[in-house]
Design a protein around this motif. Structure first.
Motif, short mmCIF file in Angstrom:
data_model
loop_
_atom_site.label_atom_id
_atom_site.label_comp_id
_atom_site.label_asym_id
_atom_site.label_seq_id
_atom_site.Cartn_x
_atom_site.Cartn_y
_atom_site.Cartn_z
N GLU A 60 0.87 -1.13 0.05
CA GLU A 60 0.10 0.02 0.19
C GLU A 60 0.71 1.41 -0.20
OE1 GLU A 60 -3.47 2.17 2.86
OE2 GLU A 60 -1.95 0.61 3.52
N VAL A 61 0.61 2.35 -0.91
CA VAL A 61 1.26 3.50 -1.07
C VAL A 61 0.36 4.64 -0.12
CG1 VAL A 61 2.16 5.25 -2.35
CG2 VAL A 61 2.26 3.10 -2.98
N VAL A 62 1.07 5.12 0.98
CA VAL A 62 0.45 6.18 1.69
C VAL A 62 1.14 7.41 1.86
CG1 VAL A 62 -0.71 4.54 3.43
CG2 VAL A 62 1.51 5.56 3.92
N ASP A 63 0.46 8.63 1.96
CA ASP A 63 0.97 9.79 2.18
C ASP A 63 1.31 10.20 3.51
OD1 ASP A 63 1.99 12.43 2.23
OD2 ASP A 63 0.17 13.33 1.49
N LEU A 64 2.56 9.95 4.21
CA LEU A 64 2.99 10.11 5.54
C LEU A 64 2.27 11.44 6.26
CD1 LEU A 64 6.38 8.69 5.19
CD2 LEU A 64 4.53 7.43 5.84
N LEU A 65 2.29 12.41 5.23
CA LEU A 65 2.10 13.74 5.74
C LEU A 65 0.52 14.08 5.95
CD1 LEU A 65 4.41 15.82 3.67
CD2 LEU A 65 4.73 14.70 5.84
N SER A 66 -0.25 12.92 5.32
CA SER A 66 -1.81 13.33 5.44
C SER A 66 -2.43 12.00 6.48
CB SER A 66 -2.28 13.13 4.12
OG SER A 66 -2.10 11.92 3.40
N LEU A 67 -1.52 11.22 7.05
CA LEU A 67 -1.97 10.34 7.88
C LEU A 67 -2.56 10.82 9.32
CD1 LEU A 67 0.52 7.43 7.41
CD2 LEU A 67 -1.59 7.72 6.35
N SER A 68 -3.47 10.22 9.86
CA SER A 68 -3.87 10.58 11.16
C SER A 68 -2.67 10.39 12.33
CB SER A 68 -5.09 9.75 11.79
OG SER A 68 -4.80 8.31 11.91
N ASP A 69 -2.59 10.78 13.24
CA ASP A 69 -1.58 10.54 14.34
C ASP A 69 -1.66 8.92 14.42
OD1 ASP A 69 -1.22 13.29 14.44
OD2 ASP A 69 -2.16 13.57 16.24
N GLU A 70 -2.64 8.29 14.81
CA GLU A 70 -2.74 6.92 15.15
C GLU A 70 -2.15 6.13 13.74
OE1 GLU A 70 -5.86 3.34 15.55
OE2 GLU A 70 -6.45 5.15 16.32
N GLU A 71 -2.34 6.33 12.75
CA GLU A 71 -1.69 5.81 11.37
C GLU A 71 -0.25 6.02 11.37
OE1 GLU A 71 -5.41 5.88 8.33
OE2 GLU A 71 -4.23 7.75 8.83
N ILE A 72 0.26 7.21 11.73
CA ILE A 72 1.80 7.60 11.40
C ILE A 72 2.54 6.70 12.78
CG2 ILE A 72 1.76 9.64 12.67
CD1 ILE A 72 3.76 8.67 9.38
N ARG A 73 1.62 6.77 13.75
CA ARG A 73 2.38 5.87 14.87
C ARG A 73 2.57 4.42 14.57
NH1 ARG A 73 -0.51 9.44 18.47
NH2 ARG A 73 -2.27 7.96 18.45
N ASP A 74 1.69 3.92 13.81
CA ASP A 74 1.62 2.73 13.50
C ASP A 74 2.96 2.34 12.65
OD1 ASP A 74 0.68 -0.32 13.31
OD2 ASP A 74 0.09 0.42 11.39
N ILE A 75 3.08 3.12 11.70
CA ILE A 75 4.32 2.99 10.78
C ILE A 75 5.51 3.24 11.33
CG2 ILE A 75 5.00 4.03 8.80
CD1 ILE A 75 2.31 4.27 7.75
N ARG A 76 5.69 4.33 12.14
CA ARG A 76 6.75 4.94 12.77
C ARG A 76 7.34 3.69 13.94
NH1 ARG A 76 5.33 9.16 16.06
NH2 ARG A 76 4.62 10.44 14.50
N GLY A 77 8.62 3.42 13.73
CA GLY A 77 9.21 2.17 14.48
C GLY A 77 8.75 0.98 13.99
N ASN A 78 7.81 0.72 13.33
CA ASN A 78 7.61 -0.55 12.69
C ASN A 78 7.93 -0.71 11.25
OD1 ASN A 78 6.13 -1.80 14.84
ND2 ASN A 78 4.28 -0.42 14.47
N GLU A 79 7.99 0.13 10.58
CA GLU A 79 8.33 0.37 8.98
C GLU A 79 9.45 1.27 8.48
OE1 GLU A 79 5.06 -0.61 5.91
OE2 GLU A 79 3.68 -0.78 7.91
N ILE A 80 9.21 2.37 9.63
CA ILE A 80 10.32 3.54 9.38
C ILE A 80 10.78 3.80 10.59
CG2 ILE A 80 10.51 6.06 8.98
CD1 ILE A 80 8.34 5.98 7.00
#
Length: 114
Positions: free
Chosen positions: A81-101
């Motif tokens: 899946e391709v996502v725009d990191l700058l438009s994600l909700s706080d919860e969505e970016i937290r899920d990516i941060r540390g897990n995928e980035i």
């Protein structure tokens, strides 16, 4: 948004400003770059040129008075899946941060276990 082939991160027209009592500081203006799978990328420049602000903006770690004023940061997740990191909700970016980035701060001796 579709990003091709081995492209993992595509940053387009990133713009970050700091609103201070002394006025507006244009920390990052119109920054664009791509990162491909398996590639090692380094941001190099003089002190104060915006290296840390750029990476913190991509991972949404900019603290007030800083604000991301424009741009896109398209990221291909592990599931494709391709996502725009700058438009994600706080919860969505937290899920990516540390897990995928991951982000290694400027003083790696305090962030990494030798």
């Amino acid at each position: 948004m579709s990003i091709g082939g081995d492209l993992v991160l595509s940053v387009r027209n990133l713009d970050v400003k700091f609103y201070t009592y002394a006025g507006v500081v244009h920390a990052v203006s119109n920054v664009s770059f791509d990162v491909y799978k398996g590639e090692i990328v380094a941001l190099v420049g003089e002190t104060g040129c915006g290296k840390s602000v750029t990476t913190k903006a991509i991972t949404r770690l900019i603290d007030p008075p800083g604000r991301i004023e424009g741009g896109k940061a398209y990221f291909r997740r592990r599931n494709g899946e391709v996502v725009d990191l700058l438009s994600l909700s706080d919860e969505e970016i937290r899920d990516i941060r540390g897990n995928e980035i991951a982000y290694v701060f400027q003083d790696p001796t305090s962030a990494l276990d030798p």
